[in-house]
Design a protein around this motif. Sequence first.
Motif, PDB file in Angstrom:
ATOM      1  N   UNK A 263      36.119 -15.579 -20.935  1.00  0.00           N
ATOM      2  CA  UNK A 263      35.922 -16.399 -22.094  1.00  0.00           C
ATOM      3  C   UNK A 263      37.206 -16.946 -22.710  1.00  0.00           C
ATOM      4  N   UNK A 264      38.145 -16.146 -22.476  1.00  0.00           N
ATOM      5  CA  UNK A 264      39.489 -16.126 -22.856  1.00  0.00           C
ATOM      6  C   UNK A 264      39.986 -17.727 -22.230  1.00  0.00           C
ATOM      7  N   UNK A 265      39.838 -17.824 -21.173  1.00  0.00           N
ATOM      8  CA  UNK A 265      40.022 -19.020 -20.527  1.00  0.00           C
ATOM      9  C   UNK A 265      39.332 -20.033 -20.558  1.00  0.00           C
ATOM     10  N   UNK A 266      38.118 -20.139 -20.823  1.00  0.00           N
ATOM     11  CA  UNK A 266      37.068 -20.884 -21.286  1.00  0.00           C
ATOM     12  C   UNK A 266      37.453 -21.576 -22.601  1.00  0.00           C
ATOM     13  N   UNK A 267      37.822 -20.519 -23.674  1.00  0.00           N
ATOM     14  CA  UNK A 267      38.210 -20.829 -25.136  1.00  0.00           C
ATOM     15  C   UNK A 267      39.339 -21.853 -24.858  1.00  0.00           C
ATOM     16  N   UNK A 268      40.212 -21.498 -23.939  1.00  0.00           N
ATOM     17  CA  UNK A 268      41.707 -22.301 -24.170  1.00  0.00           C
ATOM     18  C   UNK A 268      41.396 -23.595 -23.424  1.00  0.00           C
ATOM     19  N   UNK A 269      40.504 -23.710 -22.598  1.00  0.00           N
ATOM     20  CA  UNK A 269      40.096 -25.018 -21.956  1.00  0.00           C
ATOM     21  C   UNK A 269      39.418 -25.898 -22.841  1.00  0.00           C
ATOM     22  N   UNK A 270      38.701 -25.292 -23.865  1.00  0.00           N
ATOM     23  CA  UNK A 270      37.936 -25.984 -24.973  1.00  0.00           C
ATOM     24  C   UNK A 270      38.674 -26.443 -25.787  1.00  0.00           C
ATOM     25  N   UNK A 271      39.726 -25.664 -26.234  1.00  0.00           N
ATOM     26  CA  UNK A 271      40.894 -26.081 -27.144  1.00  0.00           C
ATOM     27  C   UNK A 271      41.607 -27.045 -26.579  1.00  0.00           C
ATOM     28  N   UNK A 272      42.041 -27.152 -25.278  1.00  0.00           N
ATOM     29  CA  UNK A 272      42.635 -28.237 -24.885  1.00  0.00           C
ATOM     30  C   UNK A 272      41.909 -29.494 -24.683  1.00  0.00           C
ATOM     31  N   UNK A 273      40.837 -29.296 -24.511  1.00  0.00           N
ATOM     32  CA  UNK A 273      39.846 -30.656 -24.248  1.00  0.00           C
ATOM     33  C   UNK A 273      39.361 -31.039 -25.223  1.00  0.00           C
ATOM     34  N   UNK A 274      39.351 -30.679 -26.385  1.00  0.00           N
ATOM     35  CA  UNK A 274      38.950 -30.802 -27.726  1.00  0.00           C
ATOM     36  C   UNK A 274      37.684 -30.604 -28.013  1.00  0.00           C
ATOM     37  N   UNK A 275      36.771 -29.748 -27.039  1.00  0.00           N
ATOM     38  CA  UNK A 275      35.406 -29.476 -27.614  1.00  0.00           C
ATOM     39  C   UNK A 275      34.983 -28.821 -26.240  1.00  0.00           C
ATOM     40  N   UNK A 276      33.414 -28.747 -26.369  1.00  0.00           N
ATOM     41  CA  UNK A 276      32.858 -28.254 -25.106  1.00  0.00           C
ATOM     42  C   UNK A 276      32.420 -29.307 -24.046  1.00  0.00           C
ATOM     43  N   UNK A 277      32.242 -28.819 -22.868  1.00  0.00           N
ATOM     44  CA  UNK A 277      31.823 -29.806 -21.574  1.00  0.00           C
ATOM     45  C   UNK A 277      30.350 -30.333 -21.930  1.00  0.00           C
ATOM     46  N   UNK A 278      30.226 -31.105 -21.064  1.00  0.00           N
ATOM     47  CA  UNK A 278      29.025 -31.851 -21.020  1.00  0.00           C
ATOM     48  C   UNK A 278      27.870 -31.332 -20.075  1.00  0.00           C
ATOM     49  N   UNK A 279      28.348 -30.636 -19.149  1.00  0.00           N
ATOM     50  CA  UNK A 279      27.482 -30.266 -18.212  1.00  0.00           C
ATOM     51  C   UNK A 279      28.448 -29.012 -17.255  1.00  0.00           C
ATOM     52  N   UNK A 280      27.489 -28.423 -16.561  1.00  0.00           N
ATOM     53  CA  UNK A 280      28.113 -27.239 -15.771  1.00  0.00           C
ATOM     54  C   UNK A 280      27.254 -26.929 -14.419  1.00  0.00           C
TER      55      UNK A 280
END
Length: 447
Positions: A263-280
Motif C-alpha cells: 500500500x505504500x507504493x500505491x499511496x505514492x502513486x495515488x498522491x502523484x496521480x491526484x487520486x485513485x484509479x478508474x479500474x484494475x
Amino acid sequence: MTTENQNDRSTPKSDASRRSFLKSGTALSAGAATALVGVRPLRGDEPATETHDGPPIRIALVGAGGRGSGAINDSLSINNGVKLVAMADLNESKLAGLRGSLANRHEGKVDVSDDKLHGGIDGYKRVLDDDEVDVVLFATPPGFRPQYVRDAVDAGKHVFAEKPTCVDPAGYKICLAAHETAIANGTSIVTGTQYRRQTNYVEAIKLIHEGAIGDIISASARYCSNGIWNKVRRPEMSDTEFQVFNWMHYIWLSGDQIVEQAVHNIDAINWIMGGPPESAFGSGGRFTRPEGSEMWDSISIDYQYPGERMVSFKCRQIPGAASETSNIIYGTKGKASIYGSNSGAEIVDNEGNEIFKMKGDIGAAYQQEHKDLIDSVRANKPIVELKETAISSLTAVLGRVAAYTGQDVTWDFITNKSTLSLFPEDFDINGPRPESTFAIPGQTKLV
C-alpha cells in the motif's frame, strides 16, 4: 471486538483546564505546516529538544508487536511533553516487558501502572474508556483497524492509525465515517503512510506536480521483497486465536501483501496521480506460501488512471527472488524515480540531464508523523488524513480483488456496489474458523 452499538458510546469526561492547555499550546510543527519543504526532521534516536510547560499529552498504545513498539518508540523519541500512560494487546504477557524497555530508553516519559496494562481482545476498550488518555496509537492487525479507529474517534481520542486502514469495502466506509466524525470532533487522525513525510518523496512529487517531467504518461511501481514470517500454532489456541496470532496469512486480517505492505507504493502513486484509479486488471499466484496460508506470493496489476494513464504495479514476497521498492513515473519531458526506504529520488529530462536528486531518510519520516500528530494536538490544529489513506488502502483492495477474481474491476464498483465484508460477523476469539482457502481466478466470485 464486539458487536455492540458503538454509536452509543459517550465521549469521556475531561478536565477543562487541561483541555484548554492542550488547545492553546505551540504552533503546529514545521513538517505539517510546510509539507516538509526545507525541514530537517530528527534522525534515528536523536532526542527531542523542545520543552513544553503544563501537563504532558498522554499516549496509549494498542498493539504491542514489532510495529507497535516501533511506533511508540518513534513518538517518545521525537516528542517532549508526552507520556505513555496505558497499553493494550491481545497477549498481556508482552506488555510488562515492553513497558520496561521503553522506560529504560525514555526516562521520564513512561508512567504505566500495572492496572493500565490491558490484555485480551477487549483491552482496547479499557484504553478508550480511560479519561487519562489523550492520544491512541493503533498497531493491531489491519482487519481490526476500521472499527478500532471509529471507536476511538467516537470516544473523543486523537489517533495514530498504522497502514493499511482497511482491507475491504466495508472497512473503507467505516473509515470515511470516522474521518468525518473526527473533523466534527476537532480531533486528529494521522496515519502510518510515512512516505508522505519523507523529504525526498515530498520534494520529488512537488516537482512532478509543477511540471518537471511534463505531462504524466504512465508509471511503474514495485514492492518486491523476500519471504514473510509464519508462526507455529500452539496446541491450546482456538482457530480464531491462531489466525489473529498468525494474522499476515489470513486475508480478513491482513488483506494480503498488496494491501498490508505494498500500500505504500500505491499511496505514492495515488498522491502523484491526484487520486485513485478508474479500474484494475491483474493476475498473480502462489508458489512458496506455507500450508494453510491464504496469501498469494505475487500479484501484478494494471491500474488505469484518469486521462488514460496506465500504472504497471507488481508486488511479491518470494525467498531468493530479487528485491525492489520503486516508483518510476514517465512524462512527456522526463522521468522521475522515487525509491523506497533510504534509496532516495531523482528526476532527469529526456536527454538524461539531472534535474533533481535527494537522499532518503525513512527513519526521520517515521518519527515526523508522530511529531506532526502531537504538535497538532498541542496547537489545536487537527490533522485528519484517514480518508486519503483509506482511499489508498481500497486501491490496494481493488487490485487484489481484480487479481483474485480474474475480472476487470472498476473504482465505481468497489466503492459503490461491492458488498465484500471480510470481518467475521460471528467473531469470537475462542471460537472456530472455517478451513482456510486461497483465491482461484475464475472461481473466486466478484462480490
